[in-house]
Design an enzyme around this catalytic site. Structure first.
Site, mmCIF file in Angstrom:
data_model
loop_
_atom_site.group_PDB
_atom_site.id
_atom_site.type_symbol
_atom_site.label_atom_id
_atom_site.label_comp_id
_atom_site.label_asym_id
_atom_site.label_seq_id
_atom_site.Cartn_x
_atom_site.Cartn_y
_atom_site.Cartn_z
ATOM 1 N N VAL A 216 0.853 -1.194 0.000
ATOM 2 C CA VAL A 216 0.000 0.000 0.000
ATOM 3 C C VAL A 216 0.888 1.242 0.000
ATOM 4 O O VAL A 216 0.473 2.312 0.438
ATOM 5 C CB VAL A 216 -0.972 0.009 1.204
ATOM 6 C CG1 VAL A 216 -2.084 -0.995 1.015
ATOM 7 C CG2 VAL A 216 -0.244 -0.253 2.521
ATOM 8 N N ARG A 218 4.043 2.387 -2.769
ATOM 9 C CA ARG A 218 4.131 2.730 -4.180
ATOM 10 C C ARG A 218 4.519 1.472 -4.941
ATOM 11 O O ARG A 218 5.298 0.642 -4.439
ATOM 12 C CB ARG A 218 5.165 3.843 -4.419
ATOM 13 C CG ARG A 218 4.717 5.211 -3.952
ATOM 14 C CD ARG A 218 3.593 5.764 -4.826
ATOM 15 N NE ARG A 218 3.230 7.129 -4.494
ATOM 16 C CZ ARG A 218 2.249 7.457 -3.656
ATOM 17 N NH1 ARG A 218 1.567 6.500 -3.046
ATOM 18 N NH2 ARG A 218 1.948 8.730 -3.443
ATOM 19 N N ASP A 239 -2.413 -2.822 -3.559
ATOM 20 C CA ASP A 239 -3.235 -1.657 -3.874
ATOM 21 C C ASP A 239 -2.510 -0.752 -4.864
ATOM 22 O O ASP A 239 -3.128 0.126 -5.462
ATOM 23 C CB ASP A 239 -3.570 -0.870 -2.602
ATOM 24 C CG ASP A 239 -4.523 0.283 -2.889
ATOM 25 O OD1 ASP A 239 -5.620 0.014 -3.426
ATOM 26 O OD2 ASP A 239 -4.169 1.446 -2.606
ATOM 27 N N GLU A 244 1.499 1.349 -13.321
ATOM 28 C CA GLU A 244 0.208 1.791 -12.816
ATOM 29 C C GLU A 244 -0.271 2.983 -13.640
ATOM 30 O O GLU A 244 0.502 3.920 -13.865
ATOM 31 C CB GLU A 244 0.327 2.183 -11.344
ATOM 32 C CG GLU A 244 -0.993 2.459 -10.674
ATOM 33 C CD GLU A 244 -0.864 2.796 -9.203
ATOM 34 O OE1 GLU A 244 -1.378 3.866 -8.798
ATOM 35 O OE2 GLU A 244 -0.245 1.992 -8.460
ATOM 36 N N HIS A 263 -5.437 1.170 -6.366
ATOM 37 C CA HIS A 263 -4.880 2.359 -5.702
ATOM 38 C C HIS A 263 -5.984 3.192 -5.050
ATOM 39 O O HIS A 263 -6.137 4.389 -5.332
ATOM 40 C CB HIS A 263 -4.067 3.205 -6.687
ATOM 41 C CG HIS A 263 -3.056 4.076 -5.990
ATOM 42 N ND1 HIS A 263 -1.893 4.512 -6.592
ATOM 43 C CD2 HIS A 263 -3.031 4.603 -4.725
ATOM 44 C CE1 HIS A 263 -1.204 5.271 -5.757
ATOM 45 N NE2 HIS A 263 -1.873 5.341 -4.620
#
Length: 299
Positions: A216, A218, A239, A244, A263
């Site tokens: 959770v 980066r 997450d 990304e 995220h």
């Protein structure tokens, strides 16, 4: 024309200091002339537009609504004070991390799949009670997670960049020695050159079969290729990912024992009222010439 203060929510306009114009930009659409913006509160989530910073040559303060700020720094004009949102996401992110841990320990993704297929297939699962949880990045979010883990009868081991023996916190140099005994490893570090790839092939190889990595922080803190190379031996609840957003067809989508959320850890209902109050207070401080909170860079 007066200098402008740009905020993401209508509610914050009442806090704009006297003598300045206030305007709302929520991240949608394309704003027009930004050359008169002196205080900019960057929208949260998909509205983040770091590319707009270079179009604000008169900006004095940039206030982020994220704890991480590495993506904004390269776009800042000279002389700008940069503030982050340290503390605003603690409860939300800690809740999400705990939810990911419990979902894995009690096999909730499998039960959800069985429900969709109308399959009744009971089996016993792992448990959080009795597990050893390694928190890597024991800052404010790490402390919030620790508080939520404590009632769950698990053994909590804390790691930070620098050891704090009086608080029972290990230094990052102890990570390799701690990984083999961990059932769950939660990544909560900021992204920097030191933390990029912090959990790579060597570190994952040190972990026991079936251990869980929760990211959770980066995406690049966890080496994606190294995780895929484990072929399900190490479980993961992510997450954040690298890359990304995760593109269609990426092997992480279908990797065994990987559960993904897009995220969203920091953006629950508890965040927004706290963020609006924080922005109001920052504007009040700025208007009164008082020191700002959460300054991470003074240009």
């Amino acid at each position: 024309m007066p200098d402008r203060v740009l905020v993401p929510w209508q509610e914050n306009l009442s806090a704009v200091p006297e003598g300045f114009d206030g305007a709302v930009f929520d991240g949608r659409g394309e704003p027009e002339d930004l050359s008169d913006v002196v205080f900019y509160v960057m929208p949260y989530g998909r509205g983040q537009r770091v590319d707009l910073l270079s179009r604000m040559p008169r900006m004095r303060v940039c206030q982020l609504l994220t704890a991480g700020y590495e993506n904004a720094v390269p776009h800042l004009p000279d002389g700008v004070v940069l503030c982050n949102a340290r503390g605003l996401h603690d409860a939300s992110t800690a809740e999400h991390a705990l939810a990911l841990i419990l979902a894995d320990r009690r096999d909730l993704p499998r039960w959800s799949s069985d429900q969709r297929e109308q399959t009744w297939n009971p089996h016993y699962t792992r448990s959080l009670a009795g597990s050893r949880v390694l928190i890597v990045g024991h800052g404010s979010i790490g402390r919030a997670l620790e508080a939520r883990l404590a009632p769950n009868e698990c053994d909590i081991v804390k790691v930070a960049r620098t050891a704090r023996p009086g608080q029972g916190v290990h230094g990052i140099e102890d990570l390799h020695a701690l990984l083999p005994e961990a059932d769950v490893v939660v990544l909560l570090t900021p992204l920097s050159e030191e933390t990029r790839g912090l959990l790579g092939e060597k570190e994952l190889g040190l972990m026991r079969d079936g251990a869980l990595v929760v990211n959770v922080a980066r995406g690049p803190v966890l080496d994606t290729a190294a995780l895929l190379g484990q072929e399900g031996r190490i479980r993961a609840a992510l997450d954040v990912t690298d890359p990304e957003p995760l593109p269609e067809g990426h092997p992480l989508w279908t990797a065994p024992n990987v559960f993904i959320t897009p995220h969203v850890a920091g953006g629950s209902d508890t965040f927004y009222p706290r963020a609006r109050r924080f922005i109001d207070e920052q504007l009040r401080r700025w208007g009164n010439g008082e020191p700002l909170e959460n300054v991470v860079l003074e240009g």
